[in-house]
Enzyme design. Sequence first.
Site, PDB file in Angstrom:
ATOM      1  N   HIS A   1      -8.981  -2.635   9.782  1.00 29.95           N
ATOM      2  CA  HIS A   1      -8.512  -1.438  10.200  1.00 29.95           C
ATOM      3  C   HIS A   1      -9.440  -0.357  10.123  1.00 29.95           C
ATOM      4  CE1 HIS A   1      -4.514  -3.052   9.234  1.00 29.95           C
ATOM      5  NE2 HIS A   1      -5.092  -3.932   8.345  1.00 29.95           N
TER       6      HIS A   1
ATOM      7  N   ASN B   1       2.467  -2.659   7.906  1.00 32.82           N
ATOM      8  CA  ASN B   1       1.934  -3.282   9.107  1.00 32.82           C
ATOM      9  C   ASN B   1       3.048  -3.147  10.032  1.00 32.82           C
ATOM     10  OD1 ASN B   1      -0.911  -3.928   8.801  1.00 32.82           O
ATOM     11  ND2 ASN B   1      -0.400  -6.053   8.414  1.00 32.82           N
TER      12      ASN B   1
HETATM   13 FE1  HDE Z   1      -4.932  -4.531   3.987  1.00 31.42          FE
HETATM   14  N1  HDE Z   1      -7.028  -3.860   3.549  1.00 31.42           N
HETATM   15  N2  HDE Z   1      -5.495  -6.090   2.919  1.00 31.42           N
HETATM   16  N3  HDE Z   1      -3.474  -5.390   4.490  1.00 31.42           N
HETATM   17  N4  HDE Z   1      -4.635  -2.939   4.994  1.00 31.42           N
HETATM   18  C1  HDE Z   1      -7.271  -2.758   3.878  1.00 31.42           C
HETATM   19  O1  HDE Z   1      -8.306  -0.977   2.450  1.00 31.42           O
HETATM   20  C2  HDE Z   1      -6.490  -6.360   1.957  1.00 31.42           C
HETATM   21  C3  HDE Z   1      -2.539  -6.626   4.224  1.00 31.42           C
HETATM   22  C4  HDE Z   1      -3.657  -2.483   5.534  1.00 31.42           C
HETATM   23  O2  HDE Z   1      -5.447   2.998   7.415  1.00 31.42           O
HETATM   24  C5  HDE Z   1      -8.621  -2.425   3.091  1.00 31.42           C
HETATM   25  O3  HDE Z   1      -8.952   1.191   2.628  1.00 31.42           O
HETATM   26  C6  HDE Z   1      -6.473  -7.523   1.409  1.00 31.42           C
HETATM   27  C7  HDE Z   1      -1.352  -6.756   4.377  1.00 31.42           C
HETATM   28  C8  HDE Z   1      -3.739  -1.414   6.241  1.00 31.42           C
HETATM   29  O4  HDE Z   1      -6.947   3.265   5.799  1.00 31.42           O
HETATM   30  C9  HDE Z   1      -8.970  -3.403   2.267  1.00 31.42           C
HETATM   31  C10 HDE Z   1      -5.395  -8.263   1.738  1.00 31.42           C
HETATM   32  C11 HDE Z   1      -1.221  -5.570   4.809  1.00 31.42           C
HETATM   33  C12 HDE Z   1      -4.942  -0.870   6.137  1.00 31.42           C
HETATM   34  C13 HDE Z   1      -7.823  -4.418   2.592  1.00 31.42           C
HETATM   35  C14 HDE Z   1      -4.843  -7.270   2.819  1.00 31.42           C
HETATM   36  C15 HDE Z   1      -2.342  -4.656   5.201  1.00 31.42           C
HETATM   37  C16 HDE Z   1      -5.544  -1.835   5.415  1.00 31.42           C
HETATM   38  C17 HDE Z   1      -9.878  -1.897   4.280  1.00 31.42           C
HETATM   39  C18 HDE Z   1      -4.705  -9.553   1.381  1.00 31.42           C
HETATM   40  C19 HDE Z   1       0.213  -5.160   5.474  1.00 31.42           C
HETATM   41  C20 HDE Z   1      -5.511   0.393   6.569  1.00 31.42           C
HETATM   42  C21 HDE Z   1     -10.077  -0.533   4.225  1.00 31.42           C
HETATM   43  C22 HDE Z   1      -4.350  -9.579   0.177  1.00 31.42           C
HETATM   44  C23 HDE Z   1       1.287  -5.108   4.507  1.00 31.42           C
HETATM   45  C24 HDE Z   1      -5.137   1.442   5.618  1.00 31.42           C
HETATM   46  C25 HDE Z   1      -9.235   0.003   3.115  1.00 31.42           C
HETATM   47  C26 HDE Z   1      -6.018   2.781   6.541  1.00 31.42           C
HETATM   48  C27 HDE Z   1      -6.860  -1.761   4.732  1.00 31.42           C
HETATM   49  C28 HDE Z   1      -7.726  -5.413   1.899  1.00 31.42           C
HETATM   50  C29 HDE Z   1      -3.784  -7.920   3.573  1.00 31.42           C
HETATM   51  C30 HDE Z   1      -2.354  -3.516   5.738  1.00 31.42           C
HETATM   52  C31 HDE Z   1     -10.125  -4.167   2.345  1.00 31.42           C
HETATM   53  C32 HDE Z   1      -7.332  -8.235   0.241  1.00 31.42           C
HETATM   54  C33 HDE Z   1      -0.665  -7.861   4.210  1.00 31.42           C
HETATM   55  C34 HDE Z   1      -2.438  -0.819   7.199  1.00 31.42           C
HETATM   56  O5  HDE Z   1      -8.895  -2.862   1.080  1.00 31.42           O
END
Ligand code: HDE
Length: 694
Positions: free
Chosen positions: A72, A145
Amino acid sequence: MSYAEPQGAGGETHQVATGAHPALTTQQGAPVADDQNTLRVGPRGPGLLEDFHFREKVFHFDHERIPERVVHARGYGAHGFFELTESLADITRADIFQRVGERTEVFVRFSTVAGSKGSADLARDVRGFAVKLYTREGNWDLVGNNIPVFFIQDAIKFPDVIHAAKPEPDREFPQAQTAHDTFWDFISLTPESMHMVMWIMSDRAIPRSFRFMDGFGVHTFRLLDAEDRSTFVKFHWKPTLGLQSVAWNEAVKLNGADPDFHRRDLWDAINTGAFPEWELGLQLFDQAFADKFDFDVLDPTKIIPEEILPVRVVGRLVLDRTVDNFFAETEQVAFCTQNVPPGIDFSNDPLLQGRNFSYLDTQIKRLGGPNFTHLPVNAPRCPFAHFQQDGHMAMLNPKGRVNYEPNSWGAEGGPREDPQRGFRSFAAEDAGPKSRVRPESFADHYSQARQFFISQTPIEQKHIGDALIFELSKVERPDIRARMVSHLLNIHPDLASTVAGGLGLTELPQAAQAARPTRQDLPPSEALSIVKRGPDSFQGRKLGILVTEGADAGLFEALVTAATKGGAVVETVTPRISGSVLSDGTTVPGNQNLKGGPSVLFDAVALLVSDKGAALLSEHGAARDFVADAFGHCKFIAFTAAARPLLEKAGVPAELDEGCVPLAQAKDAVAFIETCGQLRYWPRELKADVAALA
Ligand code: HDE
């Protein structure tokens, strides 16, 4: 200008502070006399180390970047508010859901997942929809999302799916694309991703703008009432302007014409007062309801169809303010899934549990220390008090002697626990052997993928097939392509044979081995189709008018009036940016020069040309592309009689379809804008496709 501009010997400009401008200073506050020249020995001599202003300026510049988000990375944020329209006091004690009409400040960041910070906006990808709600009882981060399911069921696979999607490690390409071997290799070996594959191959992955897409919390969460009784909840954001996406060929061209298409759209909409808005909807259910399904509500690869459990609208989200500074706000905002106020709680979804570790962890890397909550965009708006202290960049200045509890300092002893108002977890009774297993209830990987596919209109089904053929044709290894088709056979035979045909497979592979057979009885769900959930007006969209010298002034006026009345924005495209002189002698300034204003920038176009103008444009590649693309992307095209030769030169078939609307008098303009409410004339593409296959 109110300040003098003396010239230096080298001709450089000095802008000197007077009353109107403050003095330029160093970070320490010392006024700077010269910001154009480094300190040197003599005019041509070596530079001096004692030039603290230069050293400080460059030192700071050298450190301007922080690590981009590992996923992201490319995103765009805005401020706004959430307003409660229906009280949920009987279901949750969360303060934000108590008082109808009360507004809560929010910050929202939209994003793509795979591309790096500088990648283009129209990549085929999931869009992040992260909302920070500054409630009176702490920040609530709903980090969702625009697609309600995910690729994987267990957070331990997240690094794998992201590694596979990102540029390949040896060559560092392709950027912001899933159309390559490693992505499809991983996916084709991961049957649980098949439902998500349907969504990302659909037009949901190429939204027209952030304003026209859904948001989903994805996981099942809990709401807890005053007695800590739990109700399961799934969160939905629904755009009031309806859903809309672009065509794939259009997305590819948009990425070149305006890589910032989505962020510009959001910026322009907010700054012209057309505030984007979404409804917050909830699907609320209890354990008994959850137990009726043969899938698990803890499995993030599943939805609960709205036809089975309607979405209850309880509030609205409005974005009404752009950021003052992109870095300070959009780049430094730190969303953490574990930020929930009292009354909202987690379920055992294994993806959510993993995320609750990851988001806090990643902020330390990105923002450099544990005090990122002191940054204005991350700080709660409600009072807060705790004994956490020190560390990098501590920006608060706690007073007093006591930084621990319990303590014996009475009123000066600082904050105390609040068992009544404080956060309490749901007292779930969880027990079982310590193990690493995927539950049986997570085993059906194809039924909802099929349900998604059969819920789409024919044009949307075609786009899914086209997208799969496009993506898999970029995959070099034939075994990976065939393995994907083996999964499609479990989803829908028509889709499998379309894709196999498009890839030129001489024979169909065996269907992939399925842990559970695909259910054939799940009915189509209307809510899953973008076309069925489109708007019925042209509001919030953009009309591009191609105007040449001598174009009819009356028609121009009529088009602008009709479009503006309909809530749409009008932009003119002229051969020269200075504009075109109309039939009545007035000059219409150009918003876009024809060479820089292709029709992909607009939702519909009008060709307002004179005979002479049409003749000139017919010889002009950019003009022919403008028309050919508008036609190819199934846009509604209004045209004056004089535009006929241009249509012909652009390859538009002589027997014009209903998407091409003649413009002769003012009332035609009104009818055209009404027609544009259908957004696209899809029969054009379906017809062309059938013809191609014949
Ligand atoms: Fe994320 N995801 N994600 N994700 N995600 C990040 O956090 C992660 C997942 C989502 O505008 C990171 O600050 C893992 C699902 C958004 O700043 C990180 C798993 C969904 C954003 C991270 C998922 C998301 C992130 C990277 C699997 C929808 C942007 C930077 C378990 C429900 C937030 C940060 C923004 C960002 C980890 C899966 C949505 C690395 C481990 C499912 C919208 O922490």
